[in-house]
Design a protein around this motif. Structure first.
Motif, short mmCIF file in Angstrom:
data_model
loop_
_atom_site.label_atom_id
_atom_site.label_comp_id
_atom_site.label_asym_id
_atom_site.label_seq_id
_atom_site.Cartn_x
_atom_site.Cartn_y
_atom_site.Cartn_z
N ASP A 19 4.65 6.70 -9.95
CA ASP A 19 5.49 6.63 -8.75
C ASP A 19 6.93 6.97 -9.08
O ASP A 19 7.45 6.58 -10.13
N ARG B 39 4.24 8.95 -4.80
CA ARG B 39 3.60 9.43 -6.01
C ARG B 39 4.28 10.70 -6.52
O ARG B 39 4.68 11.55 -5.75
N ARG C 156 -5.66 5.59 -1.58
CA ARG C 156 -5.32 6.68 -2.48
C ARG C 156 -6.40 7.73 -2.48
O ARG C 156 -7.57 7.45 -2.66
N GLY D 147 0.79 -1.23 0.00
CA GLY D 147 0.00 0.00 0.00
C GLY D 147 0.81 1.26 0.00
O GLY D 147 0.35 2.30 -0.50
N GLU D 148 1.99 1.23 0.58
CA GLU D 148 2.84 2.41 0.62
C GLU D 148 4.24 1.94 1.02
O GLU D 148 4.41 0.79 1.43
N PRO D 149 5.21 2.84 0.91
CA PRO D 149 6.55 2.41 1.30
C PRO D 149 6.57 2.04 2.79
O PRO D 149 5.91 2.69 3.60
N ASP E 53 7.70 -7.05 0.81
CA ASP E 53 7.16 -5.70 0.61
C ASP E 53 6.72 -5.67 -0.84
O ASP E 53 7.54 -5.74 -1.75
N THR E 54 5.41 -5.59 -1.06
CA THR E 54 4.86 -5.81 -2.40
C THR E 54 4.37 -4.51 -3.01
O THR E 54 3.46 -3.87 -2.49
N GLN F 112 -0.54 -1.78 -7.94
CA GLN F 112 -1.58 -0.75 -8.00
C GLN F 112 -2.93 -1.36 -8.39
O GLN F 112 -2.96 -2.46 -8.96
N THR F 113 -3.99 -0.60 -8.17
CA THR F 113 -5.31 -1.00 -8.66
C THR F 113 -5.19 -1.36 -10.14
O THR F 113 -5.75 -2.35 -10.60
C1 6R9 Z 1 -2.08 -2.20 -4.02
C2 6R9 Z 1 -2.40 -0.76 -3.85
C3 6R9 Z 1 -1.23 2.18 -5.55
C4 6R9 Z 1 -0.14 3.11 -5.07
C5 6R9 Z 1 1.14 2.95 -5.83
C6 6R9 Z 1 2.16 3.42 -4.82
C7 6R9 Z 1 1.60 2.92 -3.51
C8 6R9 Z 1 1.51 0.41 -3.13
C9 6R9 Z 1 3.49 0.02 -2.36
C10 6R9 Z 1 3.40 1.40 -2.66
C11 6R9 Z 1 5.57 1.72 -1.99
C12 6R9 Z 1 4.74 -0.46 -1.82
N1 6R9 Z 1 2.15 1.60 -3.13
N2 6R9 Z 1 2.31 -0.55 -2.66
N3 6R9 Z 1 4.43 2.24 -2.48
N4 6R9 Z 1 5.74 0.42 -1.68
N5 6R9 Z 1 4.91 -1.74 -1.47
O1 6R9 Z 1 -2.06 -0.17 -2.85
O2 6R9 Z 1 -3.10 -0.18 -4.88
O3 6R9 Z 1 -4.60 1.60 -3.86
O4 6R9 Z 1 -4.11 1.50 -6.35
O5 6R9 Z 1 -2.37 2.24 -4.71
O6 6R9 Z 1 0.18 2.82 -3.71
O7 6R9 Z 1 2.21 4.81 -4.79
O8 6R9 Z 1 1.13 3.72 -7.01
P1 6R9 Z 1 -3.62 1.31 -4.96
#
Ligand code: 6R9
Length: 655
Positions: A508, A523, A534, A393-395, A417-418, A421-422
């Motif tokens: 990103d 972002r 988001r 979801g985020e760093p 750490d995955t 994105q949607t």
């Molecule tokens: C799956 C999800 C996507 C945005 C993505 C980025 C941030 C998601 C992250 C991450 C750093 C990670 N993001 N995973 N940033 N490390 N492991 O979250 O989808 O809601 O569409 O958000 O979230 O900025 O572009 P979504």
């Protein structure tokens, strides 16, 4: 910022997987070699893990970029793959859902039971006129019926649009309208933070003639599950209780085969403009990659694991890693209705202990809030069953990563750490547990079959040790197929920036370290990430400006210890209101207003009442300067401002 990044990139800790973990791991290093030799062949092999009513002979068609099709001449049924085939293979008695309600009630649903429920519901939906291509909105708490609803819609070749239960009536209405949904599936209410949070009234409001905007026209029926027991209003002829029709329906329902590119769902996500984008995913490619990534990244052994992804089904993580991936793989998973701290702050750890959870997949914001409460709480529970931890979801900052590993993972569980994105539909960048040595703070490497690069503004690869923009250079099976009703916006948003190279632009920023591992930097557009959700600055600004007291508004995402980013709003109040109201009162009521307009998640942490906003000569608000103020930093370069004095005025007002 840059010194912070350099510090991050000098992270030298490495964690090798435990030997036994590596020996038993689902993923193997040779997956990379197989995919590198022939990526479409690799994906075709993954797709063949599913059941195809009609096997495909075509794999990728990229003759009309950026519109891809995968496995186009194959036919399958997504719900059959998630349900019937496990029952037919003799696994009907395996538990699919270990459901835990917030107040402590619980239900175990086997694959046979879930299949039965979905078949009955599919018959009900069919009787309500739902068929191939129809849109169905789902606005529900985290209860087994929500999963059944998604699968019943999929079974009919119809398209679901799940709307997060925390969204307001307005957000619900705009999403229902955009998709032209025929049916809404909801509940009276669900449990959140110790009480029933009503859902049906929001549906009623979304479908009513408010603000003279006219009665909502596409919706014919509302199917309502009784969960909260709260009083609800009833529109005869339109509203139907689930318990009046589903148990009575026939449990015979044959899953028809649909072409692989049949749309499966629309999921709305914030873009850089105010209007949310309906991201569209289709069936065969999406299910292939959701199931594959769930197996290799979560090291899923369906016969023995107890898997728990804490995401709500209103987000993509809930779609791919609660509903589709785990069920396609025949996993046993925990589904929890409520909030992490209800009725007590150890609730999650109590659930891990109760069910013997082995795989936990959650968000950095949750980890950071547990960190704040202290290790004494998780230490009261037996967490020794946990063998793999995931983050999304985020760093995730190295400090939270290390805490997660030590306190939750007993100093041994690998962390993945995955990044995804949607739009990508499935995990794109992650360590493979059992294969990759992990590194706190870095998402590390693309999955086998996935091609990413970090490039500069001209699309040139930056090389190790440098930063730039994250792009995806090859099509992938679970890629979005478009934005609902707006093919132009799809091209513009994701493909125009690197049209010459044919790269997908993720939005990103990222850096490659000396080993070539990817570090995500957040972002680069005006999208915020609050607790992994988001939110668009523009959308919140529009809501603020819609309030009669507000003249102008600028919103920024300010870094926040717990939620990653928090919403900070700078508003100019109309003179007439300034005279009659206190600034504190105005700020309070604007916070509440945004919560009502968009949903509690969008409620600003701070509302600063200011006299002016920093603008460039061309009239663009310089949000970067406001971010400096909101984060309590020295204000950066102001030379491009039309009026260079404005920032000192704002800084003085904010302090
Ligand atoms: C799956 C999800 C996507 C945005 C993505 C980025 C941030 C998601 C992250 C991450 C750093 C990670 N993001 N995973 N940033 N490390 N492991 O979250 O989808 O809601 O569409 O958000 O979230 O900025 O572009 P979504």
């Amino acid at each position: 910022m840059s010194s912070q990044i350099d510090h991050l990139l000098s992270e030298s800790r490495r964690f090798a997987p435990p030997a036994q973990f590596a020996a038993d791991a689902v993923a193997t290093a040779d997956l990379y070699a197989q995919a590198a030799a022939d990526d479409t062949g690799f994906w075709a092999a993954q797709a063949r893990e599913l059941h195809w009513h009609t096997p495909f002979t075509q794999v990728l068609d990229w003759s009309n970029p950026p519109f891809a099709s995968w496995f186009a001449d194959g036919e399958l049924n997504v719900a059959y793959n998630c349900l019937d085939r496990h029952v037919e293979a003799g696994n009907g008695e395996r538990v699919a859902l270990l459901w835990e309600g917030e107040p402590g009630d619980s239900r175990h649903v086997t694959y046979a039971e879930l299949t039965d429920e979905v078949k009955r519901l599919a018959n009900v939906l069919q009787d309500l006129g739902i068929g191939e291509g129809d849109r169905v909105a789902i606005y529900m708490p985290m209860i087994p019926e929500a999963i059944a609803a998604m699968l019943a819609v999929a079974r009919l070749g119809a398209i679901h649009s799940v709307i997060f239960g925390g969204f307001s009536a307005d957000s619900l209405r705009s999403r229902i309208d955009d998709a032209g949904a025929k049916l809404v599936i909801t509940a009276d209410g669900g449990y959140r933070k110790g009480k029933v949070s009503a859902l049906k009234p929001a549906v009623d409001m979304a479908l009513s003639d408010r603000n003279g905007s006219g009665v909502q026209e596409s919706v014919e029926h509302v199917l309502v599950v009784r969960r909260g027991g709260n009083d609800v209003e009833w529109t005869e002829g339109r509203d139907i209780w689930w318990h009046d029709v589903v148990p009575q329906a026939s449990a015979e329902h044959e899953a028809r085969a649909f072409p692989a590119e049949t749309p499966l769902f629309i999921l709305y996500t914030s873009g850089t403009t105010g209007k949310p984008k309906g991201i569209m995913h289709t069936s065969g490619g999406y299910l292939t990659q959701a199931a594959f990534s769930n197996r290799v990244v979560h090291d899923l052994h369906p016969e023995t694991d107890v898997y728990w992804c804490t995401a709500d089904i209103g987000w993509i993580t809930g779609h791919s890693y609660v509903t589709y991936g785990p069920l396609a793989n025949g996993a046993t998973q925990v589904l929890y209705e409520g909030t992490p701290d209800t009725p007590h702050p150890g609730r999650w750890w109590e659930i891990v202990q109760k069910y013997g959870v082995t795989i936990l997949y959650t968000a950095p914001t949750a980890i950071r809030s547990f960190m704040k409460l202290g290790r004494a709480i998780p230490e009261q529970y037996d967490l020794s069953s946990l063998r793999l931890l995931g983050s999304v979801g985020e760093p995730i900052n190295p400090e939270a990563w290390m805490w997660y590993r030590k306190v939750i993972g007993g100093k041994v569980a690998p962390i993945v750490d995955t990044w995804w994105q949607t739009e990508t539909g499935a995990i794109m960048i992650s360590a493979l547990p059992g294969v990759t040595e992990t590194k706190p703070g870095s998402a590390q490497v693309p999955l086998p079959g996935v091609a990413v690069e970090v490039v500069d503004d001209d699309g040139v690869h930056v090389g190790n040790g440098n930063g730039g923009l994250l792009v995806i250079t090859r099509p992938w099976p679970s890629m979005l197929r478009g934005i609902w009703g707006d093919p132009e916006r799809y091209k513009e948003t994701y493909w125009d920036k690197f049209a010459a190279q044919g790269y997908y632009f993720a939005g990103d920023g990222a850096r490659l370290d000396e080993d070539g591992d990817v570090w995500l930097l957040g972002r680069v557009d005006d999208v915020m990430n609050v607790s992994g959700h988001r939110l668009s600055t523009t959308e919140i600004e529009s809501a603020l400006v819609a309030n009669e007291a507000v003249a102008e508004a600028a919103v920024v995402g300010a870094s926040d210890e717990t939620t990653g980013q928090a919403v900070a709003a700078f508003v100019i109040i109309k003179q007439s209101y300034l005279a009659a109201h206190s600034p504190d009162g105005l700020a309070q009521s604007l916070r509440a207003w945004v919560g009502e307009q968009i949903g509690p998640i969008a409620r600003p942490r701070d509302v600063y009442i200011v006299e002016e906003l920093p603008k460039t000569r061309s009239g663009k608000i310089m949000r970067r300067l406001l971010r400096d103020v909101a984060e309590g930093r020295e204000v950066g370069d102001t030379t491009t401002l039309a009026d260079t004095a404005v920032m000192s005025v704002i800084s003085a007002q904010v302090r």
